[in-house]
Design a protein around this motif. Structure first.
Motif, PDB file in Angstrom:
ATOM      1  N   SER A  77      46.082 -78.805  13.832  1.00 44.68           N
ATOM      2  CA  SER A  77      46.373 -77.359  13.666  1.00 44.68           C
ATOM      3  C   SER A  77      47.710 -77.419  12.500  1.00 44.68           C
ATOM      4  N   GLU A  78      48.779 -78.596  12.559  1.00 48.59           N
ATOM      5  CA  GLU A  78      49.936 -78.095  11.884  1.00 48.59           C
ATOM      6  C   GLU A  78      49.856 -77.869  10.520  1.00 48.59           C
ATOM      7  N   SER A  79      48.807 -78.978   9.906  1.00 56.59           N
ATOM      8  CA  SER A  79      47.987 -78.724   8.564  1.00 56.59           C
ATOM      9  C   SER A  79      47.399 -77.798   8.193  1.00 56.59           C
ATOM     10  N   GLU A  80      46.652 -77.338   9.143  1.00 58.06           N
ATOM     11  CA  GLU A  80      45.439 -75.970   8.993  1.00 58.06           C
ATOM     12  C   GLU A  80      46.304 -74.962   8.780  1.00 58.06           C
ATOM     13  N   VAL A  81      47.707 -74.768   9.172  1.00 59.55           N
ATOM     14  CA  VAL A  81      48.017 -73.932   9.552  1.00 59.55           C
ATOM     15  C   VAL A  81      48.769 -73.919   8.155  1.00 59.55           C
ATOM     16  N   ALA A  82      49.646 -75.285   7.438  1.00 64.20           N
ATOM     17  CA  ALA A  82      50.518 -74.861   6.255  1.00 64.20           C
ATOM     18  C   ALA A  82      49.302 -74.796   5.051  1.00 64.20           C
ATOM     19  N   PHE A  83      48.345 -75.575   5.094  1.00 68.80           N
ATOM     20  CA  PHE A  83      47.764 -74.910   3.906  1.00 68.80           C
ATOM     21  C   PHE A  83      46.985 -73.416   3.917  1.00 68.80           C
ATOM     22  N   SER A  84      47.220 -73.332   5.433  1.00 68.68           N
ATOM     23  CA  SER A  84      46.305 -71.399   5.166  1.00 68.68           C
ATOM     24  C   SER A  84      47.828 -70.616   4.293  1.00 68.68           C
ATOM     25  N   TYR A  85      48.897 -71.257   4.746  1.00 67.23           N
ATOM     26  CA  TYR A  85      50.148 -70.262   3.893  1.00 67.23           C
ATOM     27  C   TYR A  85      50.044 -70.840   1.714  1.00 67.23           C
ATOM     28  N   GLY A  86      49.052 -71.615   1.632  1.00 70.77           N
ATOM     29  CA  GLY A  86      49.299 -71.863  -0.355  1.00 70.77           C
ATOM     30  C   GLY A  86      49.733 -73.542   0.024  1.00 70.77           C
ATOM     31  N   ALA A  87      50.284 -74.232   1.186  1.00 73.08           N
ATOM     32  CA  ALA A  87      50.488 -76.024   0.396  1.00 73.08           C
ATOM     33  C   ALA A  87      49.222 -76.116  -0.061  1.00 73.08           C
ATOM     34  N   ASP A  88      49.355 -77.251  -0.825  1.00 72.28           N
ATOM     35  CA  ASP A  88      49.019 -77.614  -1.949  1.00 72.28           C
ATOM     36  C   ASP A  88      49.360 -79.795  -1.067  1.00 72.28           C
ATOM     37  N   ILE A  89      50.057 -79.045  -1.148  1.00 72.12           N
ATOM     38  CA  ILE A  89      50.812 -80.818  -0.497  1.00 72.12           C
ATOM     39  C   ILE A  89      51.567 -80.610   1.197  1.00 72.12           C
ATOM     40  N   ILE A  90      51.211 -81.460   1.921  1.00 73.06           N
ATOM     41  CA  ILE A  90      52.292 -81.717   3.282  1.00 73.06           C
ATOM     42  C   ILE A  90      52.933 -83.292   4.223  1.00 73.06           C
ATOM     43  N   THR A  91      53.152 -82.955   4.324  1.00 75.08           N
ATOM     44  CA  THR A  91      54.379 -84.645   4.909  1.00 75.08           C
ATOM     45  C   THR A  91      54.100 -84.640   6.164  1.00 75.08           C
ATOM     46  N   VAL A  92      53.706 -85.943   6.951  1.00 75.37           N
ATOM     47  CA  VAL A  92      53.566 -86.064   8.351  1.00 75.37           C
ATOM     48  C   VAL A  92      54.477 -87.764   8.122  1.00 75.37           C
ATOM     49  N   MET A  93      54.765 -87.988   9.317  1.00 71.53           N
ATOM     50  CA  MET A  93      56.045 -88.729   9.466  1.00 71.53           C
ATOM     51  C   MET A  93      55.432 -89.863   9.508  1.00 71.53           C
ATOM     52  N   SER A  94      55.619 -90.760   9.282  1.00 68.32           N
ATOM     53  CA  SER A  94      54.902 -92.473   9.280  1.00 68.32           C
ATOM     54  C   SER A  94      54.931 -92.742  10.990  1.00 68.32           C
ATOM     55  N   PHE A  95      55.835 -92.642  12.049  1.00 70.63           N
ATOM     56  CA  PHE A  95      56.296 -93.101  13.048  1.00 70.63           C
ATOM     57  C   PHE A  95      55.312 -91.810  13.974  1.00 70.63           C
ATOM     58  N   ALA A  96      54.528 -90.936  13.656  1.00 67.95           N
ATOM     59  CA  ALA A  96      53.791 -90.163  14.910  1.00 67.95           C
ATOM     60  C   ALA A  96      52.369 -91.190  14.899  1.00 67.95           C
ATOM     61  N   GLU A 114      46.149 -82.123  -0.319  1.00 69.18           N
ATOM     62  CA  GLU A 114      47.607 -84.207  -0.126  1.00 69.18           C
ATOM     63  C   GLU A 114      47.843 -83.966   0.646  1.00 69.18           C
ATOM     64  N   VAL A 115      48.164 -85.764   1.399  1.00 70.53           N
ATOM     65  CA  VAL A 115      49.098 -85.234   2.882  1.00 70.53           C
ATOM     66  C   VAL A 115      49.739 -86.789   2.209  1.00 70.53           C
ATOM     67  N   VAL A 116      51.863 -86.192   2.353  1.00 67.92           N
ATOM     68  CA  VAL A 116      52.739 -87.720   1.836  1.00 67.92           C
ATOM     69  C   VAL A 116      52.856 -88.213   3.285  1.00 67.92           C
ATOM     70  N   VAL A 117      53.044 -88.974   3.611  1.00 71.53           N
ATOM     71  CA  VAL A 117      53.268 -89.860   4.664  1.00 71.53           C
ATOM     72  C   VAL A 117      54.343 -90.587   4.572  1.00 71.53           C
ATOM     73  N   ASP A 118      56.121 -89.654   5.518  1.00 68.37           N
ATOM     74  CA  ASP A 118      57.120 -90.025   4.657  1.00 68.37           C
ATOM     75  C   ASP A 118      57.331 -91.657   5.335  1.00 68.37           C
ATOM     76  N   LEU A 119      58.106 -92.381   5.180  1.00 65.59           N
ATOM     77  CA  LEU A 119      58.613 -93.584   5.584  1.00 65.59           C
ATOM     78  C   LEU A 119      59.663 -93.710   6.514  1.00 65.59           C
ATOM     79  N   LEU A 120      60.478 -92.234   6.127  1.00 67.16           N
ATOM     80  CA  LEU A 120      61.896 -91.933   6.727  1.00 67.16           C
ATOM     81  C   LEU A 120      62.338 -93.164   7.552  1.00 67.16           C
ATOM     82  N   ASN A 121      62.885 -94.099   7.776  1.00 66.79           N
ATOM     83  CA  ASN A 121      63.200 -95.226   9.159  1.00 66.79           C
ATOM     84  C   ASN A 121      62.454 -95.381   9.494  1.00 66.79           C
ATOM     85  N   HIS A 122      60.877 -96.174   9.158  1.00 66.47           N
ATOM     86  CA  HIS A 122      60.358 -96.372   9.629  1.00 66.47           C
ATOM     87  C   HIS A 122      58.583 -96.711   8.333  1.00 66.47           C
ATOM     88  N   SER A 123      59.075 -98.091   8.227  1.00 72.20           N
ATOM     89  CA  SER A 123      58.188 -98.619   6.880  1.00 72.20           C
ATOM     90  C   SER A 123      57.960-100.442   7.037  1.00 72.20           C
TER      91      SER A 123
END
Length: 214
Positions: A77-96, A114-123
């Motif tokens: 749902s979070e992805s669908e909403v962001a893309f519906s607002y025109g985002a080309d790229i979104i981010t998700v946390m690697s600890f999800a 495109e999805v970019v997985v954020d490795l902040l403090n979890h790689s």
């Protein structure tokens, strides 16, 4: 599995964060010619909502727009909403949760995003192996604001990433003076925030960093 080669063109991403709505557009008016990706930062989205993503995309249709929403749960749902607002790229946390990341990837494929997985403090090797297994292709070697100045190099913080298959975004207080510290990761995208947005001559600074990227 290793990369087959360097990206043909390294892209510059401007990060708009801790700025007012008006400051975001004033900055873009100065630097748009020198950047490839416009990141609408987490703080800006919290302040103004995803509507600012839509407004920026409407104003800069030729640029890719990244919504840094840092998804931790409810990936679909979070992805669908962001893309519906025109985002080309979104981010998700690697600890999800693994399913959360997979749902983000599935929605992005459906939306042509495109999805970019954020490795902040979890790689680390186990995390990278999991992400490769589920089909993630882009990751962010992100040194957070509260971590910056800790002394460890990007390469040491993200062990194994330099030999990985991923499209790598690098972020974390990058400016013209420390850019070289991130080049060992062979990034596809260099993210610069205050290194440009707080400069008096924003256009000149963006051009300078672009030239240093080669």
């Amino acid at each position: 599995m290793k990369k087959t080669g360097k990206e043909d063109i390294m892209e510059l991403q401007i990060a708009l964060d801790r700025m007012s709505y008006e400051q975001c557009f004033e900055t873009l008016e100065e630097v748009a010619d020198h950047v490839d990706i416009i990141e609408v930062g987490t703080g800006v989205i919290k302040e103004y909502g995803l509507g600012i993503v839509r407004d920026i995309k409407d104003g800069y249709k030729d640029k890719k727009v990244l919504a840094d929403i840092k998804i931790c749960d409810a990936g679909r749902s979070e992805s669908e909403v962001a893309f519906s607002y025109g985002a080309d790229i979104i981010t998700v946390m690697s600890f999800a949760d693994r399913k959360t990341i997979m749902d983000c990837l599935e929605v992005a494929e459906q939306e042509g995003g495109e999805v970019v997985v954020d490795l902040l403090n979890h790689s680390g090797p186990d995390v990278l192996e999991m992400l490769e297994t589920i089909g993630a292709s882009s990751v962010s070697a992100h040194i957070g604001k509260d971590q910056q100045g800790g002394g460890a190099s990007a390469e040491k913080r993200f062990v194994g990433l330099d030999a990985s298959v991923f499209r790598i975004y690098v972020a974390g207080g990058i400016n013209e003076d420390n850019l070289e510290n991130y080049m060992s990761l062979d990034p596809a995208v260099v993210i610069v925030g205050s290194g440009i947005t707080k400069a008096e001559d924003k256009k000149g600074k963006a051009a300078r960093i672009r030239s240093l990227m080669g």
